[in-house]
Structures are given as structure tokens and as C-alpha cells.
Design a protein around this motif. Structure first.
Motif, short mmCIF file in Angstrom:
data_model
loop_
_atom_site.label_atom_id
_atom_site.label_comp_id
_atom_site.label_asym_id
_atom_site.label_seq_id
_atom_site.Cartn_x
_atom_site.Cartn_y
_atom_site.Cartn_z
N LEU A 111 -3.11 -5.30 0.87
CA LEU A 111 -4.10 -4.23 0.74
C LEU A 111 -4.47 -3.64 2.09
N PHE A 112 -4.34 -4.42 3.15
CA PHE A 112 -4.61 -3.93 4.50
C PHE A 112 -3.35 -3.37 5.16
N GLY A 113 -2.29 -3.20 4.38
CA GLY A 113 -1.10 -2.56 4.90
C GLY A 113 -0.25 -3.40 5.82
N GLN A 114 -0.37 -4.72 5.71
CA GLN A 114 0.34 -5.59 6.64
C GLN A 114 1.72 -6.00 6.14
N GLY A 115 2.10 -5.61 4.95
CA GLY A 115 3.41 -5.95 4.45
C GLY A 115 3.50 -5.86 2.94
N VAL A 116 4.62 -6.35 2.43
CA VAL A 116 4.88 -6.36 0.99
C VAL A 116 4.64 -7.77 0.46
N GLY A 134 6.84 8.30 2.62
CA GLY A 134 8.03 8.97 3.10
C GLY A 134 9.32 8.26 2.76
N GLN A 135 9.25 7.07 2.19
CA GLN A 135 10.46 6.31 1.87
C GLN A 135 10.97 6.62 0.47
N GLY A 136 10.10 7.17 -0.36
CA GLY A 136 10.46 7.41 -1.75
C GLY A 136 10.36 6.13 -2.56
N LEU A 137 9.96 6.29 -3.81
CA LEU A 137 9.84 5.14 -4.72
C LEU A 137 10.76 5.35 -5.91
N PRO A 138 11.44 4.30 -6.33
CA PRO A 138 11.47 2.97 -5.69
C PRO A 138 12.23 2.99 -4.37
N VAL A 139 11.89 2.06 -3.47
CA VAL A 139 12.57 2.00 -2.19
C VAL A 139 13.99 1.48 -2.41
N ASP A 140 14.91 1.91 -1.52
CA ASP A 140 16.28 1.42 -1.66
C ASP A 140 16.44 0.09 -0.93
N ALA A 141 17.60 -0.49 -1.04
CA ALA A 141 17.84 -1.83 -0.48
C ALA A 141 17.67 -1.85 1.03
N ALA A 142 18.10 -0.78 1.71
CA ALA A 142 18.00 -0.76 3.17
C ALA A 142 16.54 -0.75 3.62
N VAL A 143 15.69 0.01 2.92
CA VAL A 143 14.26 0.04 3.25
C VAL A 143 13.61 -1.30 2.95
N LEU A 144 13.90 -1.86 1.78
CA LEU A 144 13.33 -3.15 1.40
C LEU A 144 13.69 -4.22 2.42
N ALA A 145 14.91 -4.19 2.93
CA ALA A 145 15.34 -5.20 3.89
C ALA A 145 14.48 -5.18 5.15
N LYS A 146 14.05 -3.98 5.56
CA LYS A 146 13.33 -3.85 6.83
C LYS A 146 11.81 -3.93 6.68
N LEU A 147 11.29 -3.77 5.48
CA LEU A 147 9.83 -3.81 5.30
C LEU A 147 9.30 -5.20 5.64
N PRO A 148 8.12 -5.28 6.30
CA PRO A 148 7.55 -6.60 6.61
C PRO A 148 7.17 -7.34 5.34
N LYS A 149 7.50 -8.64 5.30
CA LYS A 149 7.26 -9.46 4.11
C LYS A 149 6.05 -10.37 4.32
N THR A 168 0.85 -1.19 0.00
CA THR A 168 0.00 0.00 0.00
C THR A 168 0.88 1.24 0.00
N PRO A 169 0.40 2.33 -0.59
CA PRO A 169 1.19 3.58 -0.56
C PRO A 169 1.53 4.02 0.87
N SER A 170 0.60 3.76 1.81
CA SER A 170 0.85 4.21 3.18
C SER A 170 2.01 3.47 3.83
N LEU A 171 2.24 2.20 3.43
CA LEU A 171 3.31 1.42 4.04
C LEU A 171 4.69 1.98 3.70
N VAL A 172 4.81 2.58 2.52
CA VAL A 172 6.12 3.11 2.09
C VAL A 172 6.11 4.63 2.03
#
Length: 290
Positions: free
Chosen positions: A227-232, A174-189, A168-172
Motif C-alpha cells: 500500500l505504501f508502494g514498496q513492491g508487489v 505506464g506499464q499497462g495491465l496486466p504487466v508482461d513477464a519482463a516487467v514482473l521480473a523487474k518489479l520489487p517483490k 499500488t497503481p502508481s508502482l505499475v
């Protein structure tokens, strides 16, 4: 094996037991009242017991007749159902798909099919198991795989599997798109049974630092969780194209991963097609290309 009772007698008994009148039973069966009475007498003689009490106006089932009629009526209904299932229905098409394909692509597109072809009864069998064209009576199937699928089947490519990461846009925010490797590593999967995250992260040379993550049994559930913002979620692009267009989801990195198995529409050989099946095939291929 014991012999079956006379089948004409059973049929007459079935109808007469429902109507409780030999004349009404005769009308339904298209025979004479005397023929119904004779068939019932022959059945009673075979069984060695009375099934009906003869009354001045009609008949009544004996206690034994009531019990027997329940069994006979059930048997005839089972025969009718089995026969109906074997009869071809020119306007019916049964398509077997996975629950994810049904929920995320086919059902959202069905209004278009219904509007274009209201005369066709398109039925969906959503199952993870491999359906049998013969045993399950299906007309079409959508499955992931690699050809050839067998000489008795024709296969049409519907979608190449192109796996993308969505959230969801809300999950990312302020991170900017595309997200960088450091952000991707920490995002819930979000994980499904295909377990594609390890391979996807290896391709990007990213070490996962998000923890265990939510694990789900189907890709459609992973999409719903996203869609419920629980992860990628990692999912085939075509399954979330509508959500991306509606800005409910965004692709968080331009990287894609080709799948090992594409999506194919399978059908029995063309000699077994009717007009409704051909129409459904044409629509599915055209809709997929759109």
C-alpha cells in the motif's frame, strides 16, 4: 505440607483489614460482629501473633498485620480472578485468529457485527500460535489447514486460498495491465514467511530480476508495504478485496495460485455452543460469503 490457616479467619481478616472496623466487616460478610471478632482471634491464635490493635473506635493493623494483609488480600484477589475466568459469560465470544486475518479482514468487518449484535461482546485473540479451546478458553478459531481437524471440532470453510499479486497503481503506472513477464521480473517483490514468490514465478516461467526484496514476518505487513508502494505482494484475494475495490491496490496479473491450505472457522462440538457463539458463527459464515 504445612496446613493452611483457618479459611474463615483469613476471610474475616481480609475484609476487616480493608475496612479497619469489625462491624463494617460483619456487614459485608453477612455475619455478626462477634463472629468476625472470633474468627480473627482464632487466626491470631493459630499464627501466634497479634494482627490488629483494638481501639475504642475500630481497629488498626499491627506492623505484622499490615505485611500479612497485603499477601492475604493478593491471594483472595487471585482466587476471585481465577473463579471469574471459569464462569461462563453468556454474551462473550472469544475468537482466536492470526494477526493478518484480524487486521485485514475481521477488524474491518467488525462494525457490521457490532451494529447487528450489540449485545454480544466479541473479543479477538490475535496470535500465530495454535490456541487451545480448553487451555486458552477460546470459543472460535480461524486457521488455515486441511480437514479433518479432529472429532471434537466442527469446521466450516470460510475462504478458499486464492493467491494473487497486488501493488499500488502508481508502482505499475505506464506499464499497462496486466504487466508482461519482463516487467514482473523487474518489479520489487515483498516477501513474508510463506515465501510464495518462487513458486508463483515458476508457474509463470519468469526469472526474478528484482534483487533481494523486502522481507517481512507477516502477510499483513507485506500488504501494508504494498500500500505504501514498496513492491508487489502475494496475498489471498479476500484479504485485499476491499483495497482492490477502493483502487488502493490493483491485481497486476490475472494469474492466480491456489493455496495448499484454505481458511476454516473452527468451533468445539455443538453441544458446547451457547446462543452468542451460534450467532457469531452464523455472522462469520454469512459475512465471508458476501
Amino acid at each position: 505440607m504445612s496446613q493452611l490457616p483457618p479459611l474463615n479467619g483469613l476471610r474475616a481478616f481480609d475484609v476487616a483489614g480493608r475496612c479497619l472496623n469489625f462491624r463494617a466487616a460483619a456487614d459485608e460478610l453477612g455475619v455478626t460482629q462477634g463472629a468476625v471478632a472470633q474468627h480473627v482471634r482464632q487466626l491470631e491464635a493459630y499464627l501466634g501473633t497479634k494482627l490488629f490493635e483494638r481501639l475504642p473506635k475500630g481497629v488498626a493493623l499491627t506492623s505484622i498485620g499490615r505485611r500479612y494483609h497485603g499477601t492475604v488480600a493478593t491471594a483472595f484477589e487471585a482466587l476471585r480472578t481465577a473463579t471469574d475466568d471459569l464462569k461462563p459469560e453468556p454474551g462473550k465470544v472469544l475468537v482466536s485468529v492470526t494477526p493478518t486475518f484480524a487486521a485485514k479482514w475481521l477488524i474491518p468487518n467488525l462494525p457490521d457485527f457490532s451494529a447487528r449484535h450489540p449485545e454480544i461482546d466479541l473479543r479477538i485473540l490475535a496470535t500465530e500460535k495454535v490456541s487451545s479451546f480448553h487451555g486458552d478458553g477460546i470459543d472460535l478459531a480461524v486457521r488455515q489447514g486441511e480437514p479433518p481437524f479432529g472429532a471434537a471440532l466442527e469446521a466450516h470453510l470460510l475462504f478458499r486460498q486464492e493467491v494473487i499479486a497486488v501493488a499500488t497503481p502508481s508502482l505499475v503506472e505506464g506499464q499497462g495491465l496486466p504487466v508482461d513477464a519482463a516487467v514482473l521480473a523487474k518489479l520489487p517483490k515483498l516477501h513474508d514467511t510463506h515465501d510464495l514468490w518462487p513458486e508463483f514465478l515458476r508457474l509463470k516461467d519468469v526469472e526474478d530480476k528484482s534483487g533481494r526484496g523486502l522481507r517481512l514476518s507477516q502477510t499483513s505487513l507485506a500488504v501494508d508495504a504494498a500500500l505504501f508502494g514498496q513492491g508487489v505482494a502475494l496475498v489471498s484475494r479476500f484479504l485485499v478485496a476491499g483495497d482492490i475495490a477502493a483502487k488502493r491496490l490493483v491485481q497486476i496479473t490475472p494469474d492466480t495460485m491456489p493455496g495448499k491450505q484454505d481458511f476454516y472457522l473452527l468451533a468445539a462440538s455443538k453441544t458446547k455452543h451457547n446462543a452468542a457463539i451460534n450467532t457469531a458463527i452464523t455472522w462469520l459464515l454469512a459475512r465471508a460469503e458476501e
